[in-house]
Design a protein around this motif. Structure first.
Motif, PDB file in Angstrom:
ATOM      1  N   LEU A 193      -0.365 -50.182  37.545  1.00 26.83           N
ATOM      2  CA  LEU A 193      -1.617 -49.853  36.851  1.00 26.83           C
ATOM      3  C   LEU A 193      -2.441 -51.117  36.650  1.00 26.83           C
ATOM      4  O   LEU A 193      -1.918 -52.240  36.750  1.00 26.83           O
ATOM      5  CB  LEU A 193      -1.324 -49.206  35.485  1.00 26.83           C
ATOM      6  CG  LEU A 193      -0.394 -47.990  35.461  1.00 26.83           C
ATOM      7  CD1 LEU A 193      -0.445 -47.322  34.083  1.00 26.83           C
ATOM      8  CD2 LEU A 193      -0.744 -46.995  36.548  1.00 26.83           C
ATOM      9  N   ARG A 203       1.274 -52.438  34.061  1.00 32.34           N
ATOM     10  CA  ARG A 203       2.468 -51.586  33.942  1.00 32.34           C
ATOM     11  C   ARG A 203       2.909 -51.111  35.322  1.00 32.34           C
ATOM     12  O   ARG A 203       2.078 -50.811  36.178  1.00 32.34           O
ATOM     13  CB  ARG A 203       2.177 -50.388  33.031  1.00 32.34           C
ATOM     14  CG  ARG A 203       2.175 -50.751  31.566  1.00 32.34           C
ATOM     15  CD  ARG A 203       1.925 -49.519  30.705  1.00 32.34           C
ATOM     16  NE  ARG A 203       0.560 -49.043  30.871  1.00 32.34           N
ATOM     17  CZ  ARG A 203       0.108 -47.894  30.355  1.00 32.34           C
ATOM     18  NH1 ARG A 203       0.920 -47.103  29.681  1.00 32.34           N
ATOM     19  NH2 ARG A 203      -1.149 -47.537  30.536  1.00 32.34           N
ATOM     20  N   ARG A 204       4.219 -51.018  35.512  1.00 31.65           N
ATOM     21  CA  ARG A 204       4.758 -50.680  36.830  1.00 31.65           C
ATOM     22  C   ARG A 204       5.702 -49.496  36.723  1.00 31.65           C
ATOM     23  O   ARG A 204       6.447 -49.356  35.748  1.00 31.65           O
ATOM     24  CB  ARG A 204       5.526 -51.875  37.404  1.00 31.65           C
ATOM     25  CG  ARG A 204       4.655 -53.102  37.590  1.00 31.65           C
ATOM     26  CD  ARG A 204       5.418 -54.246  38.223  1.00 31.65           C
ATOM     27  NE  ARG A 204       6.521 -54.743  37.396  1.00 31.65           N
ATOM     28  CZ  ARG A 204       6.398 -55.670  36.447  1.00 31.65           C
ATOM     29  NH1 ARG A 204       5.225 -56.203  36.187  1.00 31.65           N
ATOM     30  NH2 ARG A 204       7.451 -56.061  35.772  1.00 31.65           N
ATOM     31  N   LEU A 205       5.674 -48.647  37.745  1.00 30.77           N
ATOM     32  CA  LEU A 205       6.541 -47.470  37.798  1.00 30.77           C
ATOM     33  C   LEU A 205       7.147 -47.378  39.191  1.00 30.77           C
ATOM     34  O   LEU A 205       6.430 -47.430  40.194  1.00 30.77           O
ATOM     35  CB  LEU A 205       5.718 -46.212  37.482  1.00 30.77           C
ATOM     36  CG  LEU A 205       6.500 -44.916  37.269  1.00 30.77           C
ATOM     37  CD1 LEU A 205       7.377 -44.984  36.025  1.00 30.77           C
ATOM     38  CD2 LEU A 205       5.536 -43.722  37.172  1.00 30.77           C
ATOM     39  N   ALA A 206       8.479 -47.242  39.237  1.00 32.37           N
ATOM     40  CA  ALA A 206       9.201 -47.097  40.503  1.00 32.37           C
ATOM     41  C   ALA A 206       9.687 -45.661  40.654  1.00 32.37           C
ATOM     42  O   ALA A 206       9.493 -44.831  39.758  1.00 32.37           O
ATOM     43  CB  ALA A 206      10.378 -48.066  40.540  1.00 32.37           C
ATOM     44  N   PHE A 217       4.066 -38.329  37.556  1.00 33.51           N
ATOM     45  CA  PHE A 217       3.100 -39.013  36.694  1.00 33.51           C
ATOM     46  C   PHE A 217       1.679 -38.777  37.188  1.00 33.51           C
ATOM     47  O   PHE A 217       0.776 -38.439  36.410  1.00 33.51           O
ATOM     48  CB  PHE A 217       3.414 -40.515  36.660  1.00 33.51           C
ATOM     49  CG  PHE A 217       2.401 -41.321  35.891  1.00 33.51           C
ATOM     50  CD1 PHE A 217       2.311 -41.216  34.516  1.00 33.51           C
ATOM     51  CD2 PHE A 217       1.528 -42.184  36.549  1.00 33.51           C
ATOM     52  CE1 PHE A 217       1.365 -41.953  33.804  1.00 33.51           C
ATOM     53  CE2 PHE A 217       0.590 -42.932  35.841  1.00 33.51           C
ATOM     54  CZ  PHE A 217       0.508 -42.806  34.466  1.00 33.51           C
TER      55      PHE A 217
END
Lengths: 200, 200
Positions: free
Chosen positions: A58, A62-65, A73
């Motif tokens: 983002l 912020r990080r999402l795996a 999401f």
């Protein structure tokens, strides 16, 4: 704006491209050649300590795996993730099936045949992977006798997740004509508004 | 009332017992000995064509498979599944990590050591599984430097999912003292109200 770190020929990464194009959401794409070690560099491991793509970043850092967590999401609040609790549960069921049962056979067979040399010892895994992947397609064929799609009966993120490696299963040595309902479902996915094919 | 088909000593099945006991939700438990073929009978395959436990059955006959999808369904609307979209996304990230990266190493090592004879050819998989499982614990140890729990920072279903096979990792030959933050997190999970241990 969303930034996706990914490899275009990876089905797990393509999932995000597929959904974002259907949503018409703009995004930045950062190419990461995971087939040649680019996910194991210190710079990438600082972003995702698990060393895998895709990775969503983002604007605030912020990080999402995990491809399927990212799909949920991005799809939350859109028709691609059902709001109904039961339909949402069924959608998640198929997404966990995809990551636990389907992908480790179907995607890994493709990886071995497409990216490893013909004399690589991992070629010996192919018969087992073809058997396991075939059983995953059997389960999908059974479900498609009752429902047109996997996301609680309608098209959504579970279909995108399962499409990613099913549509290119021939790369791994699968003959999909054994599963005619799966073949017909692939066509229905390709007919969705905003669908874009995987770049290979 | 919910009916769970499961095997008590299976971490994937224990996840549901753990959450339902914390919620104080009554349920029926139907023992299915998946270690000895009971998930491959025609009667069970009619319930779950994928031939796996746990399986949730509602009073009206609807069925849901995949332990982590069932956890999310049962926890929806409770503090164990965050309502905040980002925290929910992070929760799902760890649940997919659990099924894709953690369980296939940590749970399979346990299965081989606990259920297969000492001269079984699959014993040869153990060194690879210990290496892969160790890398999964490295990723958890890294995350626990920042957060006390895996469900968007608070305790919830991602913690239950990861606890299931982490707490009994010694069965698979792992020495958890290498990951002190993981050991401390296990204690924090056990301190949650309503926690009940896995029956083995």
């Amino acid at each position: 704006m969303f930034t996706i770190h990914g490899m275009r020929a990876s089905g797990n990464c393509y999932k995000l491209q597929c959904l974002l194009d259907m949503l018409g959401t703009p995004y930045r794409w950062v190419d990461v050649d995971s087939a040649h070690g680019a996910t194991r560099t210190p710079a990438f491991l600082a972003l995702n300590p698990n060393g895998k793509v895709p990775l969503l970043v983002l604007d605030d850092g912020r990080r999402l795996a995990e491809s399927n967590a990212i799909l949920c999401f991005l799809a939350d609040g859109t028709p691609y993730l059902p709001a109904d609790p039961w339909k949402r549960a069924v959608t998640l069921q198929w997404m966990f099936f995809e990551q636990y049962t389907h992908e480790p056979a179907v995607a890994v067979a493709r990886f071995i045949r497409m990216w490893l040399p013909a004399d690589h010892p991992r070629q010996a895994e192919l018969p087992t992977l073809l058997d396991k992947g075939g059983k995953a397609f059997d389960v999908m064929e059974d479900a498609l006798a009752r429902d047109a799609f996997f996301s609680g009966g309608d098209f959504g993120v579970a279909d995108i997740a399962l499409y990613a490696y099913t549509h290119c299963a021939a790369d791994g040595g699968f003959d999909l004509s054994r599963w005619p309902r799966v073949v017909a479902w692939l066509e229905r996915v390709r007919a969705q508004p905003g669908f874009t094919p995987m770049l290979t």
